[in-house]
Design a protein around this motif. Structure first.
Motif, PDB file in Angstrom:
ATOM      1  N   THR A  91       0.857  -1.187   0.000  1.00 60.67           N
ATOM      2  CA  THR A  91       0.000   0.000   0.000  1.00 60.67           C
ATOM      3  C   THR A  91       0.887   1.228   0.000  1.00 60.67           C
ATOM      4  OG1 THR A  91      -1.759  -1.151   1.213  1.00 60.67           O
ATOM      5  CG2 THR A  91      -1.787   1.254   1.256  1.00 60.67           C
ATOM      6  N   VAL A  92       0.549   2.188  -0.843  1.00 63.16           N
ATOM      7  CA  VAL A  92       1.335   3.422  -0.926  1.00 63.16           C
ATOM      8  C   VAL A  92       0.415   4.607  -0.649  1.00 63.16           C
ATOM      9  CG1 VAL A  92       2.990   2.444  -2.558  1.00 63.16           C
ATOM     10  CG2 VAL A  92       0.976   3.652  -3.409  1.00 63.16           C
ATOM     11  N   THR A  93       1.000   5.698  -0.203  1.00 63.61           N
ATOM     12  CA  THR A  93       0.256   6.933   0.035  1.00 63.61           C
ATOM     13  C   THR A  93       0.955   8.081  -0.679  1.00 63.61           C
ATOM     14  OG1 THR A  93       1.472   7.465   2.061  1.00 63.61           O
ATOM     15  CG2 THR A  93      -0.512   6.120   2.291  1.00 63.61           C
ATOM     16  N   SER A  94       0.126   9.022  -1.151  1.00 66.29           N
ATOM     17  CA  SER A  94       0.648  10.225  -1.796  1.00 66.29           C
ATOM     18  C   SER A  94      -0.385  11.325  -1.641  1.00 66.29           C
ATOM     19  CB  SER A  94       0.929   9.971  -3.276  1.00 66.29           C
ATOM     20  OG  SER A  94       1.296  11.165  -3.941  1.00 66.29           O
ATOM     21  N   ARG A  95       0.031  12.468  -1.088  1.00 69.63           N
ATOM     22  CA  ARG A  95      -0.851  13.617  -0.901  1.00 69.63           C
ATOM     23  C   ARG A  95      -2.108  13.243  -0.118  1.00 69.63           C
ATOM     24  NH1 ARG A  95       1.114  17.500  -4.597  1.00 69.63           N
ATOM     25  NH2 ARG A  95       2.345  16.579  -6.281  1.00 69.63           N
ATOM     26  N   GLY A  96      -1.954  12.350   0.875  1.00 69.04           N
ATOM     27  CA  GLY A  96      -3.074  11.948   1.708  1.00 69.04           C
ATOM     28  C   GLY A  96      -3.955  10.871   1.130  1.00 69.04           C
ATOM     29  N   THR A  97      -3.627  10.348  -0.065  1.00 64.65           N
ATOM     30  CA  THR A  97      -4.434   9.312  -0.716  1.00 64.65           C
ATOM     31  C   THR A  97      -3.693   7.984  -0.669  1.00 64.65           C
ATOM     32  OG1 THR A  97      -5.356  10.971  -2.214  1.00 64.65           O
ATOM     33  CG2 THR A  97      -5.616   8.666  -2.836  1.00 64.65           C
ATOM     34  N   ARG A  98      -4.417   6.925  -0.293  1.00 63.86           N
ATOM     35  CA  ARG A  98      -3.834   5.588  -0.216  1.00 63.86           C
ATOM     36  C   ARG A  98      -4.328   4.758  -1.398  1.00 63.86           C
ATOM     37  NH1 ARG A  98      -2.566   3.906   5.340  1.00 63.86           N
ATOM     38  NH2 ARG A  98      -3.086   1.788   4.690  1.00 63.86           N
ATOM     39  N   ARG A 139      -3.275   9.245 -11.599  1.00 63.16           N
ATOM     40  CA  ARG A 139      -4.341  10.237 -11.432  1.00 63.16           C
ATOM     41  C   ARG A 139      -5.020  10.083 -10.081  1.00 63.16           C
ATOM     42  NH1 ARG A 139      -5.220   9.039 -16.976  1.00 63.16           N
ATOM     43  NH2 ARG A 139      -6.846   7.537 -16.433  1.00 63.16           N
ATOM     44  N   ALA A 140      -5.233   8.833  -9.639  1.00 69.56           N
ATOM     45  CA  ALA A 140      -5.879   8.621  -8.340  1.00 69.56           C
ATOM     46  C   ALA A 140      -5.016   9.139  -7.197  1.00 69.56           C
ATOM     47  CB  ALA A 140      -6.178   7.133  -8.152  1.00 69.56           C
ATOM     48  N   LEU A 141      -3.688   8.999  -7.318  1.00 69.86           N
ATOM     49  CA  LEU A 141      -2.770   9.453  -6.266  1.00 69.86           C
ATOM     50  C   LEU A 141      -2.355  10.912  -6.440  1.00 69.86           C
ATOM     51  CD1 LEU A 141      -0.408   6.336  -6.037  1.00 69.86           C
ATOM     52  CD2 LEU A 141      -2.157   7.018  -4.386  1.00 69.86           C
ATOM     53  N   LEU A 142      -2.800  11.540  -7.523  1.00 63.87           N
ATOM     54  CA  LEU A 142      -2.387  12.919  -7.841  1.00 63.87           C
ATOM     55  C   LEU A 142      -0.864  13.016  -7.901  1.00 63.87           C
ATOM     56  CD1 LEU A 142      -4.845  14.869  -5.501  1.00 63.87           C
ATOM     57  CD2 LEU A 142      -5.155  14.297  -7.908  1.00 63.87           C
ATOM     58  N   ALA A 143      -0.255  11.967  -8.458  1.00 63.50           N
ATOM     59  CA  ALA A 143       1.206  11.874  -8.473  1.00 63.50           C
ATOM     60  C   ALA A 143       1.755  12.269  -9.835  1.00 63.50           C
ATOM     61  CB  ALA A 143       1.645  10.454  -8.128  1.00 63.50           C
ATOM     62  N   GLU A 144       2.922  12.907  -9.810  1.00 62.95           N
ATOM     63  CA  GLU A 144       3.640  13.316 -11.007  1.00 62.95           C
ATOM     64  C   GLU A 144       5.105  12.933 -10.855  1.00 62.95           C
ATOM     65  OE1 GLU A 144       3.107  17.484 -11.264  1.00 62.95           O
ATOM     66  OE2 GLU A 144       0.980  17.377 -11.841  1.00 62.95           O
ATOM     67  N   PRO A 145       5.854  12.897 -11.974  1.00 68.06           N
ATOM     68  CA  PRO A 145       7.291  12.609 -11.849  1.00 68.06           C
ATOM     69  C   PRO A 145       7.964  13.563 -10.867  1.00 68.06           C
ATOM     70  CG  PRO A 145       6.635  12.491 -14.149  1.00 68.06           C
ATOM     71  CD  PRO A 145       5.435  12.989 -13.396  1.00 68.06           C
ATOM     72  N   GLY A 146       8.729  12.979  -9.958  1.00 67.24           N
ATOM     73  CA  GLY A 146       9.388  13.746  -8.908  1.00 67.24           C
ATOM     74  C   GLY A 146       8.723  13.607  -7.554  1.00 67.24           C
ATOM     75  N   ASP A 147       7.461  13.140  -7.515  1.00 61.40           N
ATOM     76  CA  ASP A 147       6.771  12.968  -6.242  1.00 61.40           C
ATOM     77  C   ASP A 147       7.286  11.728  -5.521  1.00 61.40           C
ATOM     78  OD1 ASP A 147       5.332  15.187  -6.770  1.00 61.40           O
ATOM     79  OD2 ASP A 147       3.481  14.150  -7.338  1.00 61.40           O
ATOM     80  N   THR A 148       7.036  11.698  -4.213  1.00 67.16           N
ATOM     81  CA  THR A 148       7.482  10.578  -3.365  1.00 67.16           C
ATOM     82  C   THR A 148       6.269   9.807  -2.876  1.00 67.16           C
ATOM     83  OG1 THR A 148       9.436  11.773  -2.640  1.00 67.16           O
ATOM     84  CG2 THR A 148       8.724   9.931  -1.274  1.00 67.16           C
TER      85      THR A 148
END
Length: 760
Positions: A91-98, A139-148
């Motif tokens: 399970t991963v999290t990004s910007r408060g989304t799991r 898109r669900a994680l609101l993740a882009e290149p460079g995010d952790t």
């Protein structure tokens, strides 16, 4: 030719409103058919494009780490193989989304099932923590290149270096884990492996899966996904929207053709003397037919051209999915052909119905036939005389008689008017069914509002205590969901154990009864179709190396996993495998509780050890259908108004021969006007009754057929409430009376000399 054009121009000036409505109707129909074509292309082409460019695998097989997946490359019919790749479920999290994801270890982009980068770059051995995300997961994680990305409960973190499209099943919260490509060194505890098979014949998918299970053993395979499942999932609601638009567009086209046919037939009856004069001065029957044919084809061409131009120029600016669909469709190879073929086909259909009606004009004799002295309706019936004897208003009695005296002609008018009204009833049923999804989700198999999945840092006792402490939670149903191989070992289904025998999960049943006893289960329509079984049958499936035999006692409305779900109680599954423990909880909230607020409260209380997300409602993706339904109702209303104008004109013209007699017996112009208005009100009322009586069963059949084809199953349809049907009928009936009032009033106040010339 000059005489033909003058006749057409004169007719246009006499029927401007009808001509305008025909142009608008033609444009609306062509626009709906073009949008349906765009949605079908949008639903199918993007996935097909990715699959082709990625050289996609037809079958993906998830197996245990100890299985020798290299044997799959030697199977008959296998063209090439991707992997096997080690996998790890985390399970991963990004910007408060799991999100639950599958880490897939690979060094370089594979030749089969190759991810198509849309942002960033591919994995670099110099960055061992770098990962590439599947685009929907990103898109669900609101993740882009460079995010952790953080892996909760551990000190591990991953860095997003790229985003890629994939033709594999896409991420869906609670159903399908997201796909993350990583270097093999980034996997700390690989728990399985995945192998992709590209076949020489894509239709041999079932046979290839059977051979793979035979080679590796049923206990070694945990999940199988095929290209057909991925394509169906990718098409999703877009294909449904296209089907709705196409169905109503074709129905509206038939209704418009009937309206044009009736308009020309009525006009021919009203211009028998004029047509005879045309023939007397040298017009041939073919020329007379061409007058009507060219005139109405010109209306259709104008409407179709406007629709094609607006769709091409402004279609991409429509907000939401329709605009996206048009934008993608305009870039497809067959776009130009469809943009021309759809309007041409619609115009040809209207031309065919026009020619059939105009053929009657060509048969009119060149010598005018004298009109009969008596009205074609004959004498008053006994019922009409009795009604007049009871001192009912003469306008009411004579209007009813005028509406239904000529049975064949009256029946044809009612049928033509009822057709667009019937389609409006079907459209309202679709609207009401979508509202049911939103307002009463428990009726369509969504009794729970939230799904909770605890991680390894929270045991079952602590999870239950945490859920019980939230006052907004009405019930928490423990459960487990595993992938099971079906009999014949050609596909995997979802085997779900939810609730206990003491506190069963409230499934929405469309057939049979609830599962109470041992080994009893309920199944979705998709599973019944896949296994070709019915309620009452026993089915055998395999979970790992454990067989499971269940008795299907009911059919549940199952919106998840295309209905390929069989559900029983957690107690039943634990009787077969005591090692099973709850891995998820379905939460039913109290009325008025906000799911997002409850999810935030649980996440904070569990300090990140709970994966909480709302249960997906299929109606969320159908929101564009509301605008589509409104637009279709507007087009159908235009068709109905056109038919009403035709019927009013015919009724007024037929009433001219009775005008002198009605004035002679002492009826006032207002009473004579009331006769025509009453006739049209009775006609519209009959059409509304026919449309309602036939439209509701037709809507049930169409919606249930769509439910069965999607795997959810029948039982979704909801007929419109009286709150909608009564105003709908009232507007149709009162509108018919209002439209008839003005022309009827003008006819009733005509001079006697004009009336004599009309009936001479």
């Amino acid at each position: 030719m000059r005489a033909t054009l003058r006749w057409a121009h004169s007719d246009l000036r006499s029927h401007r409103g009808e001509a305008l409505f025909l142009v608008l109707v033609s444009g609306g129909i062509v626009a709906s058919l073009l949008l349906a074509t765009a949605l079908f292309g949008y639903a199918t082409n993007p996935w097909q494009r990715v699959f082709t460019q990625a050289h996609g695998a037809h079958v993906w097989i998830h197996s245990g780490r100890s299985s020798d997946a290299s044997k799959l490359a030697r199977l008959d019919g296998v063209e090439s193989v991707a992997g096997p790749y080690p996998t790890e479920s985390v399970t991963v999290t990004s910007r408060g989304t799991r999100a639950s994801v599958e880490l897939r270890g690979t060094l370089r982009p594979p030749s089969v099932g190759r991810p198509l980068l849309t942002a960033g770059h591919w994995l670099d051995p110099s960055d061992p923590a770098g990962v590439v995300l599947e685009s929907r997961l990103a898109r669900a994680l609101l993740a882009e290149p460079g995010d952790t990305l953080i892996i909760p409960g551990t000190a591990r973190s991953l860095t997003v270096v790229g985003i890629a499209d994939s033709a594999e099943p896409r991420y869906s919260p609670g159903e399908q884990p997201g796909l993350v490509w990583a270097l093999p060194s980034a996997l700390r505890s690989a728990d399985g492996q995945v192998t992709g098979l590209r076949l020489t014949d894509p239709e041999d998918t079932d046979y290839a899966v059977q051979r793979a299970v035979t080679v590796l053993g049923a206990g070694a395979i945990s999940e199988v996904s095929t290209w057909q499942q991925a394509r169906a999932e990718a098409q999703g609601e877009n294909r449904l929207l296209g089907q709705v638009l196409g169905l109503f567009g074709l129905g509206a086209l038939v209704a418009a053709g009937c309206a044009v046919h009736g308009a020309i037939g009525t006009r021919v009856r009203g211009h028998l003397r004029d047509i005879s004069v045309l023939k007397a001065i040298g017009f041939t029957p073919g020329q007379v037919v061409r007058v009507f044919l060219l005139q109405h084809v010109a209306y259709a061409l104008l409407g179709a051209a406007l629709a094609a131009a607006l769709t091409q120029g402004l279609g991409g600016r429509i907000p939401g999915r329709l605009g996206d669909a048009v934008g993608v469709w305009q870039g497809l190879p067959g776009h130009t052909v469809a943009l021309l073929a759809v309007p041409v086909a619609a115009v040809l259909f209207i031309a065919a119905t026009t020619g059939l009606a105009a053929w009657r004009a060509g048969r009119v004799p060149p010598v005018p036939v004298p009109r009969p002295a008596a009205s074609a309706g004959g004498r008053l019936t006994g019922v009409a005389r009795a009604a007049l004897g009871l001192r009912l208003p003469p306008a009411l009695v004579l209007g009813w008689r005028q509406a239904f005296t000529r049975r064949a002609r009256s029946l044809a008018t009612v049928v033509r008017l009822a057709l667009p009204l019937l389609l409006i009833v079907v459209a309202m049923s679709a609207w009401t069914t979508i509202d049911r999804f939103h307002s009463r989700p428990a009726d369509i198999g969504l009794a729970a509002a939230l799904t909770v999945r605890p991680d390894a840092g929270l045991d079952d006792t602590a999870t239950r205590a945490l859920l019980a402490g939230n006052p907004r939670i009405a019930a928490a149903y423990p459960g487990v969901e595993v992938a099971a191989l079906v009999p014949g070992q050609t596909a995997t289904i979802a085997l779900r154990g939810l609730g206990t025998r003491q506190d069963p999960y409230p499934y929405a049943l469309a057939e049979g009864r609830r599962a109470h006893g041992p080994d009893e289960a309920v199944a979705g329509q998709g599973l019944l179709d896949l296994l070709d079984v019915r309620v009452g049958d026993w089915v055998r499936m395999t979970v790992g190396d454990q067989p499971q035999i269940l008795h299907i006692v009911g059919r549940s409305i199952e919106p998840e996993n295309a209905g390929r779900v069989i559900s029983t109680s957690l107690d039943t599954l634990r009787e077969n495998d005591p090692r099973l423990h709850p891995t998820l909880y379905q939460l039913r909230l109290r009325p008025g509780a906000d799911p997002h607020q409850v999810a935030d409260e649980l996440s904070r209380a569990a300090h990140g050890h709970l994966d909480v997300h709302p249960v997906a409602n299929p109606a969320d993706g159908l929101s564009p259908l509301r605008g589509v339904v409104l637009a279709l109702i507007a087009v159908l209303a235009l068709i109905g108004i056109t038919e009403l104008l035709t019927a009013i004109g015919g009724t007024v013209r037929e009433g001219e021969r009775d005008l002198l007699a009605l004035k002679a017996i002492g009826l006032s112009p207002r009473q004579i006007t009331g006769i025509t208005v009453t006739a049209m009100v009775c006609t519209a009322l009959a059409a509304v009754c026919v449309a309602t009586a036939l439209g509701i069963p037709l809507a049930h059949w169409l919606i249930d057929a769509q439910g069965r084809s999607s795997g959810i199953g029948a039982g979704l349809a909801q007929e419109p409430s009286p709150v909608l049907l009564v105003p709908f009928g009232a507007v149709a009936v009162l509108g018919a009376g209002a439209l008839a009032a003005l022309p009827a009033s003008r006819a009733a106040r005509r001079r006697l000399a004009d009336t004599l010339s009309a009936v001479a």
